[in-house]
Design an enzyme around this catalytic site. Structure first.
Site, mmCIF file in Angstrom:
data_model
loop_
_atom_site.group_PDB
_atom_site.id
_atom_site.type_symbol
_atom_site.label_atom_id
_atom_site.label_comp_id
_atom_site.label_asym_id
_atom_site.label_seq_id
_atom_site.Cartn_x
_atom_site.Cartn_y
_atom_site.Cartn_z
ATOM 1 N N ASP A 176 0.715 -1.369 0.116
ATOM 2 C CA ASP A 176 0.037 -0.164 -0.205
ATOM 3 C C ASP A 176 0.921 1.592 -0.104
ATOM 4 O O ASP A 176 0.516 2.288 -0.603
ATOM 5 C CB ASP A 176 -0.741 -0.019 1.225
ATOM 6 C CG ASP A 176 -1.787 -1.228 1.401
ATOM 7 O OD1 ASP A 176 -2.211 -1.757 0.121
ATOM 8 O OD2 ASP A 176 -1.946 -1.953 2.449
ATOM 9 N N HIS A 203 -5.448 -3.319 5.570
ATOM 10 C CA HIS A 203 -5.140 -3.662 4.118
ATOM 11 C C HIS A 203 -6.562 -4.181 3.625
ATOM 12 O O HIS A 203 -6.878 -5.479 3.096
ATOM 13 C CB HIS A 203 -4.139 -4.694 4.015
ATOM 14 C CG HIS A 203 -3.814 -5.071 2.508
ATOM 15 N ND1 HIS A 203 -3.243 -4.265 1.850
ATOM 16 C CD2 HIS A 203 -3.980 -6.343 1.743
ATOM 17 C CE1 HIS A 203 -2.937 -5.111 0.644
ATOM 18 N NE2 HIS A 203 -3.298 -6.101 0.520
HETATM 19 N N1 LIG Z 1 -1.105 -8.543 1.642
HETATM 20 C C1 LIG Z 1 -0.768 -8.087 0.522
HETATM 21 O O1 LIG Z 1 -0.432 -7.023 0.136
HETATM 22 C C2 LIG Z 1 -1.396 -9.168 -0.738
HETATM 23 C C3 LIG Z 1 -2.101 -10.108 -0.599
HETATM 24 N N2 LIG Z 1 -2.273 -10.987 -1.534
HETATM 25 C C4 LIG Z 1 -2.956 -12.298 -1.030
HETATM 26 O O2 LIG Z 1 -1.798 -13.603 -1.348
HETATM 27 C C5 LIG Z 1 -2.572 -14.666 -1.380
HETATM 28 C C6 LIG Z 1 -1.820 -15.422 -2.512
HETATM 29 O O3 LIG Z 1 -2.124 -14.834 -3.963
HETATM 30 P P1 LIG Z 1 -1.695 -15.262 -5.050
HETATM 31 O O4 LIG Z 1 -0.383 -15.840 -4.862
HETATM 32 O O5 LIG Z 1 -1.929 -14.411 -6.164
HETATM 33 O O6 LIG Z 1 -2.384 -16.716 -5.132
HETATM 34 P P2 LIG Z 1 -2.137 -17.946 -6.075
HETATM 35 O O7 LIG Z 1 -3.500 -18.809 -6.121
HETATM 36 O O8 LIG Z 1 -1.296 -17.688 -7.110
HETATM 37 O O9 LIG Z 1 -1.157 -18.998 -5.238
HETATM 38 C C7 LIG Z 1 -1.523 -19.266 -3.888
HETATM 39 C C8 LIG Z 1 -0.676 -20.573 -3.549
HETATM 40 O O10 LIG Z 1 -1.426 -20.949 -2.255
HETATM 41 C C9 LIG Z 1 -1.102 -22.243 -2.229
HETATM 42 N N3 LIG Z 1 -1.873 -22.929 -1.157
HETATM 43 C C10 LIG Z 1 -3.119 -23.154 -1.131
HETATM 44 N N4 LIG Z 1 -3.409 -23.822 -0.014
HETATM 45 C C11 LIG Z 1 -2.282 -24.088 0.671
HETATM 46 C C12 LIG Z 1 -2.114 -24.795 1.921
HETATM 47 N N5 LIG Z 1 -2.881 -25.102 2.785
HETATM 48 N N6 LIG Z 1 -0.888 -24.526 2.322
HETATM 49 C C13 LIG Z 1 -0.002 -24.238 1.310
HETATM 50 N N7 LIG Z 1 -0.016 -23.434 0.275
HETATM 51 C C14 LIG Z 1 -1.376 -23.272 -0.066
HETATM 52 C C15 LIG Z 1 -1.746 -22.842 -3.559
HETATM 53 O O11 LIG Z 1 -1.361 -23.930 -4.114
HETATM 54 C C16 LIG Z 1 -0.924 -21.590 -4.551
HETATM 55 O O12 LIG Z 1 0.285 -21.982 -5.067
HETATM 56 C C17 LIG Z 1 -4.258 -14.389 -1.623
HETATM 57 O O13 LIG Z 1 -4.745 -14.651 -0.486
HETATM 58 C C18 LIG Z 1 -4.070 -12.696 -2.124
HETATM 59 O O14 LIG Z 1 -5.106 -12.239 -1.813
HETATM 60 C C19 LIG Z 1 -1.856 -10.852 -2.792
HETATM 61 C C20 LIG Z 1 -1.362 -9.667 -3.190
HETATM 62 C C21 LIG Z 1 -0.919 -8.834 -2.125
HETATM 63 O O1 LIG Z 2 -6.187 -7.211 -4.212
HETATM 64 C C1 LIG Z 2 -5.795 -8.321 -3.690
HETATM 65 O O2 LIG Z 2 -6.716 -9.156 -3.533
HETATM 66 C C2 LIG Z 2 -4.440 -8.543 -3.615
HETATM 67 C C3 LIG Z 2 -3.833 -7.553 -2.608
HETATM 68 O O3 LIG Z 2 -4.069 -7.494 -1.428
HETATM 69 C C4 LIG Z 2 -3.428 -6.294 -3.164
HETATM 70 O O4 LIG Z 2 -2.965 -6.176 -4.388
HETATM 71 O O5 LIG Z 2 -3.435 -5.282 -2.546
#
Ligand SMILES: NC(=O)C1=CN([C@@H]2O[C@H](COP(=O)(O)OP(=O)(O)OC[C@H]3O[C@@H](n4cnc5c(N)ncnc54)[C@H](O)[C@@H]3O)[C@@H](O)[C@H]2O)C=CC1
Ligand SMILES: O=C([O-])CC(=O)C(=O)O
Length: 224
Positions: A176, A203
């Site tokens: 952010d 967030h």
């Molecule tokens: N805090 C932040 O600023 C941000 C948070 N996020 C969040 O991060 C998370 C991941 O996003 P992406 O990588 O884009 O999703 P994605 O679907 O590409 O990857 C998620 C991974 O988690 C794995 N996974 C699912 N269940 C699992 C378990 N029980 N144990 C271990 N691994 C497991 C999946 O197999 C997959 O490889 C989402 O919840 C998203 O909203 C995403 C971007 C920014």
């Molecule tokens: O928007 C989402 O779900 C992933 C995230 O937290 C971000 O990009 O800030």
């Protein structure tokens, strides 16, 4: 994900004595849980590039053999090991100094971060139970959304296990700040690296609060 990585100048001032790994090779031992995903893969790559990292454990429920092979071929020092599925979670966590959690489902169009709660809360809870058991002193970075809720869930797991330390549990929201710096830089015509927008709150759409009245810039041309 770049928001997790220390800037190079910050890396330079961190000495070996700051590294938390005790009684072993210097450097942080880092586990990425959810390492095969959209966040997990580039994050793992950046961890492998970080000279402060000596051991990198990549855990996911899918695809870690391939991801681990690719990341391990990078010509940097960290030793990379892959772990696949729940039976290997404890091995992935044992001895870790830092655990980063991007595991879970991401939003699809039309969803809010809160819509992820039911699934991701359970995932984060299970992973944190493993952390409490296998590396209770590790620093834990929670990326999985909704961060506003997954961090309190992690806290409750650690409290129940008697391992809770608020200084070691962090929700990752620096994204952010990065976005705010970029957008304000665009509007003001400044290099975003010269802009610092403090962001407070959480967030989620209504809780991310950039403090525009507090923007500072290292650029001498800046006036607000
Ligand atoms: N805090 C932040 O600023 C941000 C948070 N996020 C969040 O991060 C998370 C991941 O996003 P992406 O990588 O884009 O999703 P994605 O679907 O590409 O990857 C998620 C991974 O988690 C794995 N996974 C699912 N269940 C699992 C378990 N029980 N144990 C271990 N691994 C497991 C999946 O197999 C997959 O490889 C989402 O919840 C998203 O909203 C995403 C971007 C920014
Ligand atoms: O928007 C989402 O779900 C992933 C995230 O937290 C971000 O990009 O800030």
């Amino acid at each position: 994900f770049t928001f997790i990585i220390l800037k190079m100048e910050e890396v330079a001032i961190l000495k070996g004595s700051n590294c938390r790994a005790k009684g072993a090779a210097p450097g942080f031992k880092v586990a990425v849980l959810g390492a095969s995903g959209g966040i997990g893969q580039p994050l793992s790559l950046l961890m492998k590039m970080n000279p402060l990292v000596s051991v990198l454990h990549l855990y996911d429920v899918v695809n870690t053999p391939g991801v681990t092979a690719d990341i391990s071929h990078m010509n940097t020092g960290a030793v990379v090991r892959g772990f696949l599925g729940q039976p290997q979670l404890e091995s992935a966590l044992t001895g870790m100094d830092l655990v980063i959690i991007p595991a879970g489902i991401p939003r699809k169009p039309g969803m809010t971060r809160d819509d992820l709660f039911n699934i991701n809360a359970g995932i984060v809870r299970t992973l944190c139970e493993g952390i409490a058991k296998c590396c209770p002193n590790a620093i834990v970075n929670v990326i999985s959304n909704p961060v506003n809720s997954t961090v309190p869930i992690a806290a409750e797991v650690f409290k129940k296990a008697g391992t809770y330390d608020p200084k070691r549990l962090l929700g990752v929201t620096t994204l952010d700040v990065v976005r705010a710096n970029t957008f304000v830089g665009e509007v003001l015509g400044l290099d975003p690296r010269d802009v610092n927008v403090p962001v407070v709150g959480g967030h989620a759409g209504v809780t991310i609060l950039p403090l525009l009245s507090q923007v500072i810039s290292t650029c001498s041309c800046f006036k607000f």
